[in-house]
Design a protein around this motif. Structure first.
Motif, PDB file in Angstrom:
ATOM      1  N   ALA A  75       9.966  -5.953  -6.306  1.00  0.00           N
ATOM      2  CA  ALA A  75      10.049  -6.046  -7.668  1.00  0.00           C
ATOM      3  C   ALA A  75       8.781  -5.471  -8.429  1.00  0.00           C
ATOM      4  O   ALA A  75       9.225  -4.983  -9.720  1.00  0.00           O
ATOM      5  CB  ALA A  75      10.013  -7.743  -8.176  1.00  0.00           C
ATOM      6  N   HIS A  76       7.820  -5.473  -8.101  1.00  0.00           N
ATOM      7  CA  HIS A  76       6.759  -4.721  -9.068  1.00  0.00           C
ATOM      8  C   HIS A  76       6.671  -3.249  -8.439  1.00  0.00           C
ATOM      9  O   HIS A  76       5.752  -2.586  -8.597  1.00  0.00           O
ATOM     10  CB  HIS A  76       5.427  -5.434  -8.724  1.00  0.00           C
ATOM     11  CG  HIS A  76       5.349  -6.620  -9.535  1.00  0.00           C
ATOM     12  ND1 HIS A  76       5.831  -8.181  -8.957  1.00  0.00           N
ATOM     13  CD2 HIS A  76       4.928  -7.035 -10.545  1.00  0.00           C
ATOM     14  CE1 HIS A  76       5.775  -8.962  -9.991  1.00  0.00           C
ATOM     15  NE2 HIS A  76       5.070  -8.432 -10.772  1.00  0.00           N
ATOM     16  N   SER A  77       7.367  -2.782  -7.528  1.00  0.00           N
ATOM     17  CA  SER A  77       7.018  -1.225  -6.842  1.00  0.00           C
ATOM     18  C   SER A  77       7.143   0.000  -7.550  1.00  0.00           C
ATOM     19  O   SER A  77       6.629   0.856  -7.436  1.00  0.00           O
ATOM     20  CB  SER A  77       8.218  -1.292  -5.554  1.00  0.00           C
ATOM     21  OG  SER A  77       9.274  -0.990  -6.149  1.00  0.00           O
ATOM     22  N   LEU A 120       0.666  -1.341   0.248  1.00  0.00           N
ATOM     23  CA  LEU A 120      -0.138   0.002   0.130  1.00  0.00           C
ATOM     24  C   LEU A 120       0.761   1.356  -0.025  1.00  0.00           C
ATOM     25  O   LEU A 120       0.548   2.258  -0.658  1.00  0.00           O
ATOM     26  CB  LEU A 120      -0.928  -0.023   1.302  1.00  0.00           C
ATOM     27  CG  LEU A 120      -2.360  -0.839   0.978  1.00  0.00           C
ATOM     28  CD1 LEU A 120      -2.908  -0.877   2.439  1.00  0.00           C
ATOM     29  CD2 LEU A 120      -2.943  -0.386   0.069  1.00  0.00           C
ATOM     30  N   PRO A 121       1.985   1.351   0.585  1.00  0.00           N
ATOM     31  CA  PRO A 121       2.866   2.594   0.833  1.00  0.00           C
ATOM     32  C   PRO A 121       3.213   2.962  -0.886  1.00  0.00           C
ATOM     33  O   PRO A 121       3.336   4.198  -0.796  1.00  0.00           O
ATOM     34  CB  PRO A 121       4.012   2.170   1.503  1.00  0.00           C
ATOM     35  CG  PRO A 121       3.520   1.233   2.350  1.00  0.00           C
ATOM     36  CD  PRO A 121       2.599   0.458   1.660  1.00  0.00           C
ATOM     37  N   PHE A 122       3.345   2.045  -1.541  1.00  0.00           N
ATOM     38  CA  PHE A 122       3.694   2.395  -3.030  1.00  0.00           C
ATOM     39  C   PHE A 122       2.636   3.297  -3.668  1.00  0.00           C
ATOM     40  O   PHE A 122       2.886   4.138  -4.608  1.00  0.00           O
ATOM     41  CB  PHE A 122       4.247   1.160  -3.829  1.00  0.00           C
ATOM     42  CG  PHE A 122       5.310   0.806  -3.273  1.00  0.00           C
ATOM     43  CD1 PHE A 122       6.668   1.474  -3.501  1.00  0.00           C
ATOM     44  CD2 PHE A 122       5.603  -0.468  -2.526  1.00  0.00           C
ATOM     45  CE1 PHE A 122       7.851   1.082  -2.997  1.00  0.00           C
ATOM     46  CE2 PHE A 122       6.749  -1.086  -2.058  1.00  0.00           C
ATOM     47  CZ  PHE A 122       7.788  -0.334  -2.183  1.00  0.00           C
ATOM     48  N   ILE A 123       1.275   2.820  -3.387  1.00  0.00           N
ATOM     49  CA  ILE A 123       0.188   3.672  -3.987  1.00  0.00           C
ATOM     50  C   ILE A 123       0.271   5.275  -3.379  1.00  0.00           C
ATOM     51  O   ILE A 123       0.080   6.110  -4.122  1.00  0.00           O
ATOM     52  CB  ILE A 123      -0.935   3.123  -3.544  1.00  0.00           C
ATOM     53  CG1 ILE A 123      -1.288   1.579  -4.179  1.00  0.00           C
ATOM     54  CG2 ILE A 123      -2.330   4.021  -3.710  1.00  0.00           C
ATOM     55  CD1 ILE A 123      -2.602   0.968  -4.246  1.00  0.00           C
ATOM     56  N   THR A 167       2.786  -0.112 -15.925  1.00  0.00           N
ATOM     57  CA  THR A 167       3.564   0.699 -14.863  1.00  0.00           C
ATOM     58  C   THR A 167       2.982   0.005 -13.596  1.00  0.00           C
ATOM     59  O   THR A 167       2.223   0.286 -12.937  1.00  0.00           O
ATOM     60  CB  THR A 167       2.949   2.245 -15.106  1.00  0.00           C
ATOM     61  OG1 THR A 167       3.280   2.709 -16.222  1.00  0.00           O
ATOM     62  CG2 THR A 167       4.054   3.044 -14.133  1.00  0.00           C
ATOM     63  N   PRO A 168       3.956  -1.222 -13.174  1.00  0.00           N
ATOM     64  CA  PRO A 168       3.346  -1.615 -12.049  1.00  0.00           C
ATOM     65  C   PRO A 168       3.583  -0.767 -10.819  1.00  0.00           C
ATOM     66  O   PRO A 168       4.523  -0.291 -10.795  1.00  0.00           O
ATOM     67  CB  PRO A 168       4.296  -3.162 -11.865  1.00  0.00           C
ATOM     68  CG  PRO A 168       5.750  -2.446 -12.857  1.00  0.00           C
ATOM     69  CD  PRO A 168       5.052  -1.743 -13.847  1.00  0.00           C
ATOM     70  N   PHE A 169       2.772  -1.262  -9.648  1.00  0.00           N
ATOM     71  CA  PHE A 169       2.950  -0.808  -8.451  1.00  0.00           C
ATOM     72  C   PHE A 169       3.166  -1.996  -7.442  1.00  0.00           C
ATOM     73  O   PHE A 169       2.468  -2.935  -7.849  1.00  0.00           O
ATOM     74  CB  PHE A 169       2.173   0.392  -7.975  1.00  0.00           C
ATOM     75  CG  PHE A 169       0.556   0.033  -8.105  1.00  0.00           C
ATOM     76  CD1 PHE A 169      -0.084  -0.707  -7.000  1.00  0.00           C
ATOM     77  CD2 PHE A 169      -0.110   0.154  -9.371  1.00  0.00           C
ATOM     78  CE1 PHE A 169      -1.577  -0.961  -7.373  1.00  0.00           C
ATOM     79  CE2 PHE A 169      -1.396  -0.005  -9.575  1.00  0.00           C
ATOM     80  CZ  PHE A 169      -2.059  -0.559  -8.493  1.00  0.00           C
ATOM     81  N   GLY A 170       3.406  -2.153  -6.141  1.00  0.00           N
ATOM     82  CA  GLY A 170       3.676  -3.001  -5.389  1.00  0.00           C
ATOM     83  C   GLY A 170       2.386  -4.100  -5.364  1.00  0.00           C
ATOM     84  O   GLY A 170       2.798  -5.386  -5.572  1.00  0.00           O
TER      85      GLY A 170
END
Length: 270
Positions: A197-199, A39-42, A148-151
């Protein structure tokens, strides 16, 4: 420290059954580690924090992020949890135990390293097969909806792919028959690795800056940016399989070009 862990573990095995600790405890642990780390990466993306460390300049819309979270909750409750419950007899058959004494840290660390190596091998070939035309179109394209990946996108996938990922994660423990504590730690580390890896961010403290052959966010972000037939970088945690079979040549060439450009720019400044 060891006595504190042993006391806490004694409380768990005294008050909860093996089934509860494996299935419900394992599910709660997974959800906690996954969402607390992802969630922090969002938040970083929405607030614009750590922008200089963001690999791609493009951001996901709030709607796309919310869609990911909603689907994940549905998949976790309707696929992951039932799968974990159904797998309990297999865990017991493969020799998993929760009783005292706890395994030594040497045993735990050796087994987890073995799990990473086995998971990398299984994941590489499964992932590479998922990039064949039919399987990509009908299964793996769900995961690649996020270029564009995020966590949290690390576990956003077709249910069939979730089953495969589950197999790649448990095949190592199935070989050794681990203690439940080792399994808890393995799942936690595997979740943290795939979220990182997806962050979408490559920090100075990212593991790939310190661990040899570790892929990490920059390595896997490249995989999400390219067309499925040309992406390469199929490895999970460590990249030895891509290196052996040459499926990371495009990525290594791009890194080399960027490094040369950076050195040339520094030379011009001097």
């Amino acid at each position: 420290m060891a006595s504190m862990i042993e006391s806490a573990w004694t409380y768990l095995i005294t008050n909860f059954s093996d089934f509860q600790l494996t299935c419900l405890g394992g599910f709660v642990l997974h959800e906690s580690v996954f969402f607390l780390s992802g969630l922090p990466f969002i938040l970083f993306e929405r607030a614009g924090w750590f922008g200089k460390y963001k690999i791609q300049k493009k951001n996901n819309t709030p709607e796309a992020q919310e869609k990911c979270i909603t689907r994940l909750l549905m998949y976790h409750l309707c696929v992951n949890l039932p799968l974990l419950i159904a797998s309990y007899p297999v865990f017991k058959f493969m020799g998993m135990r929760s009783s005292l004494p706890l395994p030594s840290w040497k045993v735990i660390s050796t087994q987890i390293l073995f799990y990473f190596i086995v998971e990398d091998f299984v994941f590489y070939w499964g992932h590479r097969i998922l990039h064949t035309k039919w399987l990509y179109k009908h299964v793996h394209s769900v995961h690649h909806e996020y270029a564009t990946p995020f966590g949290l996108t690390s576990e956003y996938a077709h249910p069939a792919e979730i089953l495969f990922l589950g197999f790649a994660t448990v095949v190592g423990p199935a070989i050794t028959g681990p203690h439940l504590l080792t399994l808890y730690l393995w799942v936690s580390l595997r979740v943290l690795e795939t979220v990182e890896a997806h962050s979408g961010y490559h920090f100075p403290w990212s593991p790939s800056n310190f661990l040899p052959l570790y892929g990490g966010s920059d390595f896997h972000d490249y995989h999400h940016r390219l067309l499925y037939t040309k992406s390469g970088n199929y490895s999970s945690t460590f990249v030895y399989m891509d290196w052996i079979f040459g499926t990371d040549k495009g990525y290594r060439k791009l890194k080399s070009l960027k490094e040369n450009e950076r050195e040339a720019a520094e030379g011009n400044v001097m």
